[in-house]
Motif scaffolding. Structure first.
Motif, PDB file in Angstrom:
ATOM      1  N   TYR A 112       0.838  -1.200   0.000  1.00 17.00           N
ATOM      2  CA  TYR A 112       0.000   0.000   0.000  1.00 17.00           C
ATOM      3  C   TYR A 112       0.875   1.254   0.000  1.00 17.00           C
ATOM      4  O   TYR A 112       0.667   2.176  -0.805  1.00 17.00           O
ATOM      5  CB  TYR A 112      -0.924  -0.010   1.217  1.00 17.00           C
TER       6      TYR A 112
ATOM      7  N   ARG B 101       2.789   1.863  -3.325  1.00 19.15           N
ATOM      8  CA  ARG B 101       1.984   2.481  -4.380  1.00 19.15           C
ATOM      9  C   ARG B 101       1.798   3.976  -4.117  1.00 19.15           C
ATOM     10  O   ARG B 101       1.803   4.790  -5.047  1.00 19.15           O
ATOM     11  CB  ARG B 101       0.630   1.781  -4.485  1.00 19.15           C
ATOM     12  N   GLU B 102       1.612   4.326  -2.839  1.00 21.20           N
ATOM     13  CA  GLU B 102       1.472   5.747  -2.488  1.00 21.20           C
ATOM     14  C   GLU B 102       2.746   6.511  -2.866  1.00 21.20           C
ATOM     15  O   GLU B 102       2.681   7.596  -3.443  1.00 21.20           O
ATOM     16  CB  GLU B 102       1.210   5.888  -0.983  1.00 21.20           C
TER      17      GLU B 102
ATOM     18  N   ALA C  67       3.235   6.952  -6.606  1.00 23.32           N
ATOM     19  CA  ALA C  67       2.308   7.899  -7.233  1.00 23.32           C
ATOM     20  C   ALA C  67       2.669   9.351  -6.942  1.00 23.32           C
ATOM     21  O   ALA C  67       2.086  10.270  -7.532  1.00 23.32           O
ATOM     22  CB  ALA C  67       0.884   7.617  -6.742  1.00 23.32           C
TER      23      ALA C  67
ATOM     24  N   GLU D 172       7.942  -0.393  -8.898  1.00 19.29           N
ATOM     25  CA  GLU D 172       7.476  -1.432  -9.817  1.00 19.29           C
ATOM     26  C   GLU D 172       8.197  -2.756  -9.564  1.00 19.29           C
ATOM     27  O   GLU D 172       7.574  -3.815  -9.483  1.00 19.29           O
ATOM     28  CB  GLU D 172       7.697  -0.974 -11.256  1.00 19.29           C
TER      29      GLU D 172
ATOM     30  N   LEU E 269       7.204  -4.173  -6.011  1.00 22.16           N
ATOM     31  CA  LEU E 269       5.864  -4.767  -5.998  1.00 22.16           C
ATOM     32  C   LEU E 269       5.860  -6.134  -6.673  1.00 22.16           C
ATOM     33  O   LEU E 269       5.169  -7.069  -6.225  1.00 22.16           O
ATOM     34  CB  LEU E 269       4.868  -3.838  -6.687  1.00 22.16           C
TER      35      LEU E 269
END
Length: 752
Positions: free
Chosen positions: A723, A726-727, A730, A740, A743
């Protein structure tokens, strides 16, 4: 450093009344913790409780505690704090290394750190054959043949010969004992077919009143300074034409302290490094023993002796004498111990004579350089002039005082007189590295030797030097304070109690960070002395007692991570564990600093991690908080240079990847940090820092992904790290490529 510790009488926790008092205090603290926990639980019971004044006090106390924790968390990840901590640690290491000196032992003889005052007044053994001095006039062919057999060319010798072929006149500048006469003779012997002549020392070069033999070489060894100053371009060019007409060559030997006129520069050549000492001695031995020198060279004492004389840069004549003595050892005429004693007597006598003959400007500079060896010239110069003014004040009546000259001795002369050299270095500043000119002794053993000589032989200088160092301990530059402290510590080995009362404790009690760094520096050398180490251990334990001033406790806590803690880590960790109970921010900061410094010692890394695991599991809230702060600071402060990465890696990631035996400790410590109340934001901010580093270093991503997988399992929530990834990805200019890859690794659930 392993736990095979030197025999230091550690001040074990007392078993008497003091121990009982501490136990009672600990029990009282436990009761207070329990009472505080109950009060905190009660504050949320209902609104009626909140109306009670006592409850409001509890709420205020809780808010104050949280504000204090927030301040500590911010400080833990403050780049300025990290920079200051690194600067303090580096200054201490550099200061101790600069003043440590080197020591070579032969059987029971200490021969690298000659003790001043014990090796004077004994006869020198002589045994060389052949003339020691070359008289004026033609040099005999026998002397030149012996020269060829024993000559070892210095690195610049071919350059000397090249210059002689290119121009007939050469001024060779080198220090006394460099072998300049031998080198000049050898060059002339090689280049001149009609032999070599030595000119009388009273020859006046500007007069050109010299009868030259065609194709001969000439050597002039000593030139008065007035003659050098009188030499002008006209004289030198006319002398060169005369030499060329006779196909002659002339070398004028100059001392390295001589500064000739600018007109001389085109004819001047500096000698540079001398010939290899070992080769010189071996060549002379071959001549004495005719090839049977191997046996004596295999003696352990001879190998160590050669290493010593190479560092001490014995004059060329002394090397010839040493070779003759070693030849007599091989023949059974004298004992090697007599040779060792003679060498040290001679070296000590030369050192004394050199220091005592320094002028009023060079001596303070030399003492300052002993304290600040290897530091920028502006620091050494300022400290030297400060000492010079103190000396003038002490030695001269008020109405006749003369300040040190502003345009007196030039820097080049000052460095030559101090047997020092300048070199290009860099200096760390708040805005990055800058180039600086630094200075250091040619012989790195001189700093300790000079300070010890001043202290042992010049008692009238004690108070003056002590006051000078005390004032330097207040300097705004952390490096200066620390070096001054380390120097005080070295001198305190002669008078520890006096130094403790007059300098060390006032520094420790000041509450100023730079003074405290000086105090910590002053404890390094005493910790290394078997007679003083137990006393220092008891003193630090006493300084840590809760009835002592806060500044003194902070200083002692920070000192536990230095030499003392590395020598007796069990005792240091025990004392740090006790100080971890403190709620004082400065003491907690000092605990973290010392734990990190001990962690950096490879042999103690695992022990420190294991200790931190016990802290974060403690039932004492203050100990837990201190443990979490240590983990956070350790992760934020320590990087590891690795050949696998483009830049230094975070220590947590590197350790987990490189040392499987420590991986469990790393995972547990950081997982607990990720779950700890008040520390969650800081823990994830640190992980974000790792991810951003891996954006520019792809090799870091695999080890980091493996660690993140284990951290997710340890906190029993494998969704929270993805989580946050991704934050972060972004965000504007976020670590997109690293996120990338990470993950993908996390989704696979497998290590890279």
């Amino acid at each position: 450093m392993s736990e095979a510790e030197p025999e230091v009488a550690e001040p074990d926790t007392p078993k008497g009344p003091e121990s009982n008092a501490e136990a009672a205090a600990d029990a009282e603290a436990d009761a207070a913790d329990a009472k505080s926990a109950g009060a905190k639980a009660g504050t949320n019971a209902d609104t009626k409780v909140n109306a009670d004044p006592g409850a409001r006090n509890n709420v205020d106390a809780k808010a104050d505690a949280e504000a204090k924790r927030e301040g500590l968390r911010k400080r833990a990840t403050d780049p300025a704090r990290r920079r200051n901590a690194r600067a303090a640690a580096n200054a201490l290491v550099d200061g101790l290394a600069a003043l440590s000196g080197q020591q070579i032992t032969a059987n029971n003889l200490i021969i690298g750190n000659a003790r001043v005052g014990t090796l004077v007044g004994q006869d020198n053994h002589t045994g060389t054959s052949g003339p020691r001095l070359v008289p004026s006039g033609p040099v005999s062919s026998t002397w030149l043949e012996n020269l060829v057999q024993t000559f070892v060319p210095p690195p610049t010798f071919e350059k000397v010969c090249d210059r002689l072929r290119a121009q007939p006149l050469l001024l060779l500048r080198a220090p006394q004992g460099w072998g300049r006469t031998t080198a000049a003779m050898s060059a002339l012997h090689r280049e001149c077919v009609a032999g070599v002549h030595k000119l009388n020392p009273d020859v006046w070069l500007p007069s050109l009143d010299i009868e030259f033999t065609p194709d001969a070489g000439y050597l002039l060894e000593t030139v008065e300074i007035d003659q050098l100053r009188a030499l002008q371009t006209f004289h030198l060019e006319q002398l060169s034409r005369t030499l060329t007409e006779h196909r002659c060559r002339l070398i004028v030997v100059l001392d390295d302290k001589v500064e000739p006129s600018p007109d001389v520069e085109p004819f001047l050549l500096d000698g540079g490094e001398p010939a290899d000492v070992g080769h010189v001695v071996r060549k002379h031995l071959v001549r004495h023993l005719h090839g049977d020198e191997a046996a004596v060279l295999q003696l352990a004492e001879v190998a160590q002796l050669l290493a010593y004389v190479e560092e001490d840069r014995l004059p060329a004549r002394d090397l010839a004498t040493l070779a003759a003595e070693l030849a007599d050892v091989a023949r059974g005429r004298i004992d090697i111990a007599d040779v060792v004693e003679r060498v040290f007597t001679s070296a000590d006598s030369r050192f004394r004579q050199w220091f005592d003959e320094l002028d009023a400007e060079t001596r303070p500079f030399t003492i300052a350089l002993a304290v600040f060896n290897g530091m920028p010239l502006h620091i050494v110069s300022t400290a030297g002039r400060m000492l010079a003014r103190l000396i003038v004040d002490e030695e001269t009546p008020d109405d006749k005082q003369t300040a040190p000259s502003v345009f007196g001795v030039r820097s080049a002369e000052l460095l030559r007189g101090a047997r020092a050299k300048s070199y290009k270095s860099t200096e760390e500043t708040e805005y990055g590295r800058i180039p600086v000119e630094a200075v250091r002794f040619v012989d790195d053993r001189y700093p300790r030797r000079i300070l010890e000589y001043v202290w042992q032989e010049h008692h009238a200088a004690h108070e003056l030097v002590r006051d000078w160092l005390h004032e330097l301990g207040n300097h705004p530059d952390l490096r200066v304070c620390t070096r001054a402290g380390v120097a005080v510590g070295l001198l305190s080995t002669f008078e520890f109690e006096h130094a403790r009362q007059l300098v060390i404790e006032p520094w420790a009690d000041s509450g100023e960070r730079h003074n405290q760094s000086a105090a910590i520096g002053a404890l390094q050398f005493p910790c290394l002395e078997p007679e003083l180490a137990p006393l220092v251990a008891r003193m630090l334990a006493a300084w840590l007692h809760r009835d002592q001033p806060l500044a003194r406790r902070v200083t002692a806590t920070a000192a536990l991570g230095s030499t003392f803690g590395q020598l007796v880590p069990n005792r240091a960790i025990e004392l740090l564990r006790r100080m971890a109970r403190s709620g004082e921010p400065d003491i907690r900061d000092a605990v973290c600093y010392s734990m990190i410094e001990l962690f950096k010692v490879t042999e103690l890394t695992g022990q420190i991690l294991a200790e931190l695991r016990t802290w974060i599991g403690s039932r004492r809230p203050d100990v837990r908080d201190t443990g979490f702060l240590c983990v956070l600071q350790l992760s934020f402060d320590v990087d590891v240079d690795t050949f696998r990465g483009a830049r230094a890696w975070p220590v947590m990631v590197w350790l987990a990847d490189e040392m499987p035996e420590l991986r469990g400790d790393i995972v547990e410590l950081f997982a607990r940090l990720m779950e700890a109340q008040f520390f969650v934001p800081a823990a994830y901010a640190e992980i974000r820092r790792w991810v951003c580093l891996s954006e520019t270093d792809p090799q870091l991503r695999g080890p980091l992904g493996s660690l993140l997988i284990e951290l997710g399992h340890a906190i029993q929530d494998t969704a929270v790290v993805p989580y946050y990834l991704r934050e972060w990805g972004a965000e504007r200019n976020g670590p997109v490529r690293a996120v990338e890859v990470l993950l993908t690794i996390l989704d696979s659930g497998r290590a890279y």
